[in-house]
Design a protein around this motif. Structure first.
Motif, PDB file in Angstrom:
ATOM      1  N   ASP A 193       0.821  -1.215   0.000  1.00 55.73           N
ATOM      2  CA  ASP A 193       0.000   0.000   0.000  1.00 55.73           C
ATOM      3  C   ASP A 193       0.848   1.256   0.000  1.00 55.73           C
ATOM      4  O   ASP A 193       0.486   2.261  -0.626  1.00 55.73           O
TER       5      ASP A 193
ATOM      6  N   GLU B 198       0.485   4.613  -2.316  1.00 51.56           N
ATOM      7  CA  GLU B 198       0.260   5.930  -1.698  1.00 51.56           C
ATOM      8  C   GLU B 198       1.266   6.948  -2.239  1.00 51.56           C
ATOM      9  O   GLU B 198       0.910   8.088  -2.574  1.00 51.56           O
TER      10      GLU B 198
ATOM     11  N   THR C 281       0.592   7.870  -5.890  1.00 50.76           N
ATOM     12  CA  THR C 281      -0.484   8.867  -5.966  1.00 50.76           C
ATOM     13  C   THR C 281       0.051  10.261  -5.720  1.00 50.76           C
ATOM     14  O   THR C 281      -0.317  11.224  -6.415  1.00 50.76           O
TER      15      THR C 281
ATOM     16  N   SER D 232      -4.837   1.645  -5.846  1.00 51.18           N
ATOM     17  CA  SER D 232      -6.098   2.143  -5.292  1.00 51.18           C
ATOM     18  C   SER D 232      -7.284   1.442  -5.937  1.00 51.18           C
ATOM     19  O   SER D 232      -8.310   1.182  -5.281  1.00 51.18           O
TER      20      SER D 232
ATOM     21  N   ASP E 278      -7.573  -1.971  -4.237  1.00 54.77           N
ATOM     22  CA  ASP E 278      -8.178  -1.838  -2.910  1.00 54.77           C
ATOM     23  C   ASP E 278      -9.687  -1.635  -3.009  1.00 54.77           C
ATOM     24  O   ASP E 278     -10.456  -2.188  -2.214  1.00 54.77           O
ATOM     25  N   TRP E 279     -10.121  -0.816  -3.965  1.00 50.66           N
ATOM     26  CA  TRP E 279     -11.556  -0.549  -4.135  1.00 50.66           C
ATOM     27  C   TRP E 279     -12.280  -1.836  -4.535  1.00 50.66           C
ATOM     28  O   TRP E 279     -13.350  -2.154  -3.999  1.00 50.66           O
TER      29      TRP E 279
END
Length: 314
Positions: free
Chosen positions: A274, A278, A281, A297, A300-301
């Motif tokens: 993760d 991060e 992004t 991301s 994860d969604w």
């Protein structure tokens, strides 16, 4: 037109008419850029009327920043038309763009150090000092090549790297420089201790599985980008169906409620990176702009959507 009897002029006269120094004209002559027409009885250089125009062209090309070797090529191939000049100017523009990008990264790095609290400066200097300006993404690509399955076809690997390795911005904010430096530090540290460096999803598929899996995941991540940009909560829909189908196709299975429960359990136990996503992004998103979706991301969604659906159906 030169006023001498033979229609030629000395190096001093030519330099004066061109607005250059004798030293500069001699430099061009010595390198074959400005041929002399003759030599005087005393061995001094003499130039014809065409030398003035050639010298002015030389000065213009050098003023554009073209190196001597490129100027030589333009002048030698003048009869080939404008293409040679266009290529030389385009090459110089590309090089200048790279230099400007490097300067912007250095400027943002300096601002980053200047604007941070004194107690953090040593750490900031260490981080950004390990990264070139502009930065290379080679270390990030190596990280992913070690993470991806060994059986991944070259084309599939290249497609994944295009999505997973962020392009450094040409004009970064200090926060983006810091994020990239932290990203570089993250991917260059080795797996240590009890860290698991490979997800089970890579070993469960057969010989063709990795390519099938990542092609399907790429499509699912792209679909999930829409709801992510809208700020939508995870839900069961086309995006999730595509996500699950990627794993089912890779494993040679069928998309059933039982398969989804097993997949959820497997994905929950896989190692997560993760922090990588991060930082990606932060690198690709303007400091004051919307957060851009990444494969991380999106994953994860979709994982959250799978969990919510599995919990709702029991």
């Amino acid at each position: 037109m030169f006023m001498s009897q033979d229609g030629l002029c000395s190096i001093g006269e030519l330099a004066e008419r061109a607005g250059l120094t004798v030293k500069t004209v001699r430099f061009y002559s010595d390198r074959g850029l400005l041929p002399e027409a003759a030599r005087s009885a005393g061995g001094h250089r003499r130039y014809g009327p065409e030398a003035l125009g050639r010298l002015r062209l030389l000065r213009s090309l050098r003023a554009l920043g073209l190196p001597v070797r490129e100027v030589h090529r333009v002048l030698d191939e003048e009869d080939a038309g404008e293409r040679v000049l266009e290529d030389a100017v385009a090459g110089q523009l590309s090089e200048l763009g790279s230099q400007l990008t490097a300067l912007r990264w250095r400027e943002a790095g300096l601002r980053l150090v200047l604007e941070c609290p004194p107690g953090e400066r040593a750490d900031r200097l260490r981080l950004i000092g390990a990264v070139a300006s502009p930065p290379s993404t080679a270390a990030l690509a190596r990280f992913w090549r070690g993470w991806l399955p060994a059986r991944m076809p070259a084309a599939a690997t290249a497609a994944f790297l295009d999505a997973a390795v962020p392009a450094p911005p040409d004009d970064p904010a200090p926060s983006q420089v810091l994020a990239f430096a932290r990203l570089y530090a993250l991917v260059t540290r080795p797996c240590t201790g009890g860290e698991v460096c490979q997800p089970q999803a890579h070993t469960a598929a057969g010989p063709r599985g990795p390519a099938v899996l990542y092609a399907g995941l790429a499509q699912a991540y792209e679909l999930a980008g829409g709801p992510l940009r809208r700020g939508a909560a995870p839900y069961a829909g086309e995006e999730l169906d595509c996500f699950v189908d990627a794993y089912a196709s890779a494993y040679g299975g069928r998309d059933t409620p039982d398969f989804r429960r097993v997949l959820l359990s497997q994905l929950a136990g896989d190692p997560r990176i993760d922090r990588y996503w991060e930082l990606v992004t932060e690198v690709i998103s303007p400091p004051d702009g919307p957060r851009e979706p990444t494969p991380g991301s999106a994953h994860d969604w979709l994982f959250a959507a799978l969990g919510a659906q599995t919990a709702a159906t029991g």
